[in-house]
Write a protein that holds these residues in place. Structure first.
Motif, PDB file in Angstrom:
ATOM      1  N   TYR A   1       0.824  -1.214   0.000  1.00  0.00           N
ATOM      2  CA  TYR A   1       0.000   0.000   0.000  1.00  0.00           C
ATOM      3  C   TYR A   1       0.856   1.261   0.000  1.00  0.00           C
ATOM      4  O   TYR A   1       0.592   2.198  -0.744  1.00  0.00           O
ATOM      5  N   ILE A   2       1.871   1.293   0.873  1.00  0.00           N
ATOM      6  CA  ILE A   2       2.603   2.565   0.940  1.00  0.00           C
ATOM      7  C   ILE A   2       3.405   2.800  -0.330  1.00  0.00           C
ATOM      8  O   ILE A   2       3.566   3.931  -0.764  1.00  0.00           O
ATOM      9  N   SER A   3       3.852   1.721  -0.975  1.00  0.00           N
ATOM     10  CA  SER A   3       4.534   1.929  -2.250  1.00  0.00           C
ATOM     11  C   SER A   3       3.531   2.383  -3.317  1.00  0.00           C
ATOM     12  O   SER A   3       3.838   3.240  -4.149  1.00  0.00           O
ATOM     13  N   LEU A   4       2.362   1.793  -3.271  1.00  0.00           N
ATOM     14  CA  LEU A   4       1.327   2.200  -4.223  1.00  0.00           C
ATOM     15  C   LEU A   4       0.968   3.670  -4.003  1.00  0.00           C
ATOM     16  O   LEU A   4       0.782   4.437  -4.947  1.00  0.00           O
ATOM     17  N   PHE A   5       0.928   4.043  -2.739  1.00  0.00           N
ATOM     18  CA  PHE A   5       0.650   5.443  -2.451  1.00  0.00           C
ATOM     19  C   PHE A   5       1.721   6.330  -3.052  1.00  0.00           C
ATOM     20  O   PHE A   5       1.430   7.362  -3.668  1.00  0.00           O
ATOM     21  N   THR A   6       2.969   5.925  -2.875  1.00  0.00           N
ATOM     22  CA  THR A   6       4.059   6.739  -3.417  1.00  0.00           C
ATOM     23  C   THR A   6       3.903   6.894  -4.926  1.00  0.00           C
ATOM     24  O   THR A   6       4.062   7.994  -5.471  1.00  0.00           O
ATOM     25  N   PHE A   7       3.584   5.797  -5.580  1.00  0.00           N
ATOM     26  CA  PHE A   7       3.359   5.856  -7.029  1.00  0.00           C
ATOM     27  C   PHE A   7       2.256   6.858  -7.372  1.00  0.00           C
ATOM     28  O   PHE A   7       2.420   7.723  -8.237  1.00  0.00           O
ATOM     29  N   ALA A   8       1.130   6.755  -6.665  1.00  0.00           N
ATOM     30  CA  ALA A   8      -0.010   7.616  -6.985  1.00  0.00           C
ATOM     31  C   ALA A   8       0.337   9.082  -6.745  1.00  0.00           C
ATOM     32  O   ALA A   8       0.018   9.965  -7.546  1.00  0.00           O
ATOM     33  N   MET A   9       1.028   9.323  -5.644  1.00  0.00           N
ATOM     34  CA  MET A   9       1.386  10.710  -5.318  1.00  0.00           C
ATOM     35  C   MET A   9       2.349  11.260  -6.361  1.00  0.00           C
ATOM     36  O   MET A   9       2.262  12.426  -6.770  1.00  0.00           O
TER      37      MET A   9
END
Lengths: 483, 654
Positions: free
Chosen positions: B122-130
């Motif tokens: 999740y936190i990597s996915l968040f980084t991608f989205a951001m």
């Protein structure tokens, strides 16, 4: 003085070959033992493949289609005829594939089935290429007589005999009416040649009560063949009573021939009376969609259900036809070709589920099909979705095309009526899916079927899906057939 | 090396980590999951530094190109494209940097959690989205990133999905954000309607023409199109950046694991709104109404959310309200056209607020997941690193001269003082008062946690010790930046050329250039700062906190009893939650229930569906009897058909 060149026999090559084939099969079969019937089957299929090749030989050199006549104008070949002939031959060949095991299981794996099937096919091809009331009538009778015999062909089965009897009597009435209508048109125009009739009708002025009379009788003859309400009564009984393989034969290829009949008799020869036959067809189409869809809901027998479903689809085909223009005809053609494909798939599934002493024609027999065979449940799902008109299956495009044609001739109300009834129709289609996927199987026995049938049925179902994903090619052929 | 490839690799490296940890988490195991995601984010971070180096230090070309065209519909292009300029590279470094720290910290914090791989995914996915959000060069991709970070935020707030409160909180965050996002997408629709494009560059160049148009919204009132567009876009920012009155979700989001509070709900996602408004400065500059709206929303958030922080006892909630308040400061800066100051504060805040959250998390780990400050105290002896770094974070937060927060917050206050927008005077007083409040709650927390008597139970006390290196290293790194980042970057970012081509400010709004006239280097600013109001107020806040919570704790109790109404109002957060639950939740649920019972069950299901189905069924059962099986009936039907058709079409009358 008539010469052989004037007969222009070469364009009727497929039909002549088919005739020779049917006679050969008839003779060869006599000399075969019961254990050797596979020879009859293989010979028929081989013959059908050659027929397909011969049809493809009819393609003009530079792909510019013209109406080519033969037999002194009795017989015509054009793009429409070629495409429809492809379709009927293909459909019959697949029906033969589906039939073999079914017939063997019931000890009716006889040469007659193939001989009658081939003669019926010949009748259809003659109808498709008819340029003359007489050749049309001859083709129709050849087809009908073959069908009567095929329905009764399982002699041990009293249901089949009853169905054949009904079909025969009603068919005779309808044929009589058609012939009566033709004779009236002949009386007024002095010709039986479709093109000449059209020319003669164009030159007439004012209302002509005799011609309208003739038109009504001819429309009834055609409606009977297609199975439009109120000339549909034979369909449920015949579909139900016949051996399922014969049902799958009746339900598919003859519809294509019936479509050709409408085009040749109404569109091509009675074009100047379009306003009249359009009015009749509106009534027939609305009645067919209403009766077909509503009564189907109350059916518990799968074959009867598909019979009423057919009636409602005939209503849709008529929607396209009654538009009376290129868009409508091509939409109706697209609908007819794709519908026969779905219908074939539906009956194919029923045949798949049958075994010795078990007809699998109750809708409860589909219960839990997904547990028994996920793949064929999926094929049936595609077929049923397509019948209901759910995208991305081809049934959606077919419905869309005819509805567009109707809307474009400013008959929005008719399109709305059609949509309304097809929504009612979704109920029984979805019920089939519910039974297959959400109910537990009552009959858990294994599905046994031959490899060739599995392949053919899978291809049949997938083609419904593929045509839905790429409808453009077939659609452009249908449009080209009427330009 | 080809810059385009680098730009492309920055988000994709994080995405790769997310996919690996998410879909193959079982296969690669716990250590595999953190290795691959940290490697992905570290790659993104290093490449971001390279991008920074290229754009800022080497003064390379700004990159603004389409990478992929999704579709073209009626002339409107839907694309994925990157705009890499000074603002973007700054955001890239902040996002990937903080994210990297949080990834490391997570190894320690989530050590025993069964959802370890899921969390890293999740936190990597968040980084991608951001990253997709900040790198975008068009509104479509901006919206994609916007929604994607919202989604991951939702997933992470509810990460412990077996906790009732977490589920409530993530639903709340999601719903409140939907309100904001609805405004945002309406704003984008308005942009497309008037500019006919989704591309930033084309929209910005069309802005002067749009500014002259008006639109008829309700009645005969004519609205400036630009005001409508900007306010709608800002409504989106209010949701994401938790501005009053859409702030209610942020405190509850603390139900999520602490690393998430640091990464998403303090340092990065909540600043997306600030970033977006700064990015849209060429639009906002054409509407003073929208700017005033932004400023006032920010000021209300800055002061009143800080006040709530005073009465909170949960350590994370204090930090959460502090975040709200600081976001308010950034928004005020945007409102007075000091975009650079807002973004500057965004950056410094990202470091010191992430630090404070991670420090709070460190305390929570040590306290065995106890978050109530009333059960802490005197921790300084047991956790020296956490103590020192927390002190640094708090000093940065209150704007102690020399720390990074001082430079950014003082600049904002000075900029507000120079603004001529209507209401700027009051807003100035509010942000000044906010300084006192900030100092008070920050040091209340600091004193309650690290000083005074030890109020924890014996068992916890025996196990108190400093947290492992994966926790303290990020603290130290963030503390370092919290001290120096302001000093280093204030000159180029606020008064230099850094944002010259990125942020557009009309000459008449240019408050920062006026502030800049009095600016003579960092040291002079510190000297001046010590002699100014904000410093005095901050010291007063610290002093009051010390007196009340260290010297004479009785005062807090008496005050809360004496001013019980005010205490209750703050404790209940101005009854905003109750209001929303009563009016909006219950109201819409009531409405839904009404439609369901009345419309759906009674009319649609009962009458239309079942009624018509019954009717059709009945009709079918009647009509099927027409199929008698009798041959003469069939023939008769045909004859009727014949007669009917003849009558209709061939009767002589017609």
């Amino acid at each position: 003085m008539m010469t052989l060149e004037m007969l222009n026999l070469s364009i009727a090559m497929p039909e002549m070959f088919l005739l020779a084939l049917a006679c050969t099969v008839l003779v060869v079969d006599v000399y075969l033992k019961d254990s050797q019937r596979n020879v009859t089957y293989m010979l028929s299929q081989l013959g059908l493949i050659i027929t397909l090749i011969l049809i493809s030989q009819q393609t003009p050199q530079n792909n510019e289609w013209t109406r080519e006549l033969a037999f002194n104008g009795l017989f015509v070949n054009d793009l429409l005829a070629t495409v429809l002939k492809y379709a009927v031959v293909l459909l019959v060949a697949i029906v033969f594939v589906y039939s073999r095991r079914y017939l063997q299981d019931r000890n009716i794996f006889k040469g007659e089935f193939y001989v009658l099937g081939l003669f019926g096919l010949l009748g259809m091809m003659v109808m498709i290429s008819a340029n003359h009331f007489l050749s049309m009538y001859l083709g129709l009778e050849l087809l009908s007589l073959s069908l009567y015999a095929m329905v009764a062909f399982d002699r041990e089965n009293p249901n089949a005999a009853e169905a054949a009897m009904k079909y025969f009597v009603l068919g005779a009435i309808a044929s009589g009416m058609l012939l009566y209508g033709m004779s009236m048109v002949y009386g007024m125009t002095g010709s039986l040649n479709i093109v000449e009739v059209a020319v003669a009708l164009d030159q007439m002025e004012g209302d002509n009560i005799v011609l309208i009379f003739g038109l009504v009788f001819m429309v009834i003859g055609i409606s009977f063949k297609l199975g439009a309400v109120p000339f549909h009564m034979w369909i449920p009984d015949v579909y139900h009573g016949s051996p399922t393989t014969v049902t799958s034969y009746i339900a598919t290829a003859p519809k294509v021939a019936g479509f050709a009949m409408v085009i040749r008799l109404l569109a091509e020869s009675m074009g100047s009376f379009q306003a009249d036959w359009q009015g009749m067809m509106i009534i027939l189409a609305v009645l067919s969609m209403a009766v077909g869809n509503v009564i189907a809901i109350a059916q518990t027998n799968l074959k009867r259900l598909l019979a009423y479903s057919t009636i409602s689809h005939v209503g849709f085909i008529m929607l396209g036809l009654l538009a009376g223009n290129q868009e409508g005809y091509s939409a109706a053609m697209f609908y007819t070709l794709t519908y026969t494909l779905m219908s074939l798939g539906g009956f194919g599934i029923i045949i798949l589920l049958t075994r010795k002493g078990f007809e699998a024609d109750n809708i409860n027999d589909l219960k839990g099909l997904n547990q028994r065979s996920p793949w064929f449940a999926f094929i049936m799902l595609i077929v049923v979705f397509s019948m209901a008109g759910v995208p991305p299956t081809v049934g959606f495009w077919a419905k869309l095309a005819v509805l567009k044609a109707v809307v474009n001739i400013d008959m929005l109300w008719l399109a709305l009526v059609a949509v309304f009834f097809s929504i009612i129709g979704i109920f029984y289609y979805l019920r089939i899916i519910k039974l297959m996927y959400f109910d537990d199987a009552e009959d858990k026995s294994e599905i046994n079927c031959t490899r060739d049938m599995q392949i053919a049925l899978s291809a049949n179902g997938l083609s419904v899906l593929m045509l839905g994903l790429y409808p453009a090619a077939l659609m452009s052929i249908c449009i080209a057939a009427f330009s | 090396m080809d810059m385009e490839l680098i730009y492309l690799a920055i988000p994709l490296a994080s995405l790769f980590g997310a996919i690996m940890a998410g879909f193959f988490g079982k296969a690669i195991g716990r250590s595999g999951a953190h290795t691959v995601t940290i490697a992905g984010v570290a790659t993104s971070f290093i490449l971001s530094l390279m991008a920074y180096n290229h754009i800022v230090l080497e003064a390379g070309d700004i990159y603004n190109q389409t990478v992929y065209t999704w579709m073209v519909s009626d002339g409107l292009r839907f694309e994925i494209g990157f705009l890499i300029d000074q603002l973007t590279v700054m955001m890239l470094c902040v996002v990937t940097g903080v994210s990297l720290m949080v990834h490391l910290y997570t190894i320690g914090y989530m050590h025993d959690d069964p959802g370890y791989q899921r969390f890293f995914s999740y936190i990597s996915l968040f980084t991608f989205a951001m990253l997709m959000l900040v790198m975008s060069n068009n509104f479509l991709q901006l919206f994609f990133g916007w929604e994607a970070v919202g989604l991951v935020s939702y997933l992470l707030i509810g990460f412990w999905y077996k906790r009732e409160t977490a589920i409530y909180a993530n639903l709340k965050a999601f719903l409140v954000n939907r309100v904001g996002d609805f405004g945002f997408i309406l704003g984008i629709a308005a942009v497309v309607m008037y500019a006919g494009s989704l591309d930033y560059k084309e929209v910005f160049s069309a802005a002067p023409q749009i500014a002259n148009q008006t639109i008829n919204l309700v009645g005969d009132e004519q609205w400036s199109v630009m005001t409508v567009i900007c306010i709608l876009l800002f409504v989106g920012a209010m949701g994401k950046s938790a501005q009053f009155p859409l702030h209610v979700w942020l405190p509850d989001s603390m139900e999520g694991p602490t690393p998430i509070s640091a990464l998403i709900h303090a340092a990065t996602m909540v600043t997306a709104g600030i970033f977006m408004v700064a990015r849209m400065s060429p639009l906002f500059e054409f509407s003073e109404t929208a700017l005033a709206f932004v400023m006032i929303a920010g000021a209300i958030t800055a002061l009143f959310m800080g006040l709530i922080g005073i009465v909170q006892n949960d350590i994370k909630r204090v930090v959460a309200y502090s975040t709200l308040s600081q976001l308010g400061y950034m928004t005020v800066a945007l409102g007075v056209s000091a975009y650079s100051a807002g973004v500057f504060h965004l950056m410094t805040h990202a470091f010191f607020k992430a630090l404070l959250f991670l420090a709070a998390g460190s305390v929570i780990i040590a306290m065995h997941h106890e978050q109530d400050m009333r059960k802490m105290g005197g921790l300084r002896k047991y956790m020296p690193i956490t103590w020192i770094t927390s002190l640094i974070g708090s000093l940065a937060l209150i704007g102690f001269p020399g720390f990074s927060g001082f430079f950014s917050k003082d600049s904002i206050i000075l900029a507000v003082g120079e603004s001529h927008l209507p209401g700027a005077d009051i807003v100035y007083l509010m942000v000044l008062a906010g300084v006192f409040v900030t100092a008070f709650y920050s040091f209340r927390m600091y004193f309650l946690v690290f000083h005074g008597e030890e109020r924890m139970d014996q068992h916890t006390k025996e196990h108190l010790h400093e947290t492992p290196w994966v926790v303290t290293v990020p603290l130290v790194v963030l503390a370092f930046f919290s001290v120096v980042i302001g000093w280093v970057t204030i000159e180029p970012m606020l008064f230099g050329e850094y944002f010259k081509d990125v942020i557009f400010v009309k000459e008449s709004h240019n408050v920062l250039s006026q502030v800049g006239e009095h600016y003579h280097g960092q040291w002079a600013m510190i000297q001046h700062g010590i002699a100014s109001w904000p410093f005095a107020l901050a010291m007063a806040g610290v002093g009051t906190a010390w007196y009340i919570y260290m010297k004479n704790p009785q005062i807090a109790v008496t005050a809360s009893q004496k001013f019980s109404f005010i205490y209750k109002m703050l404790d209940k957060k101005y009854w905003m939650d109750e209001l929303y639950v009563k009016v909006f939740s219950d109201g819409s649920r009531g409405l839904g229930k009404g439609f369901w019972k009345g419309g759906d069950v009674a009319i649609i299901d009962g009458l239309i569906i079942n009624g018509s189905a019954k009717l059709v069924g009945w009709f079918a059962s009647v009509v099927r009897h027409m199929q008698t099986g009798m041959l003469y009936h069939y023939a008769f039907a045909m004859i009727i058909g014949l007669v009917g058709l003849l009558y209709l079409f061939a009767s002589p009358v017609s």
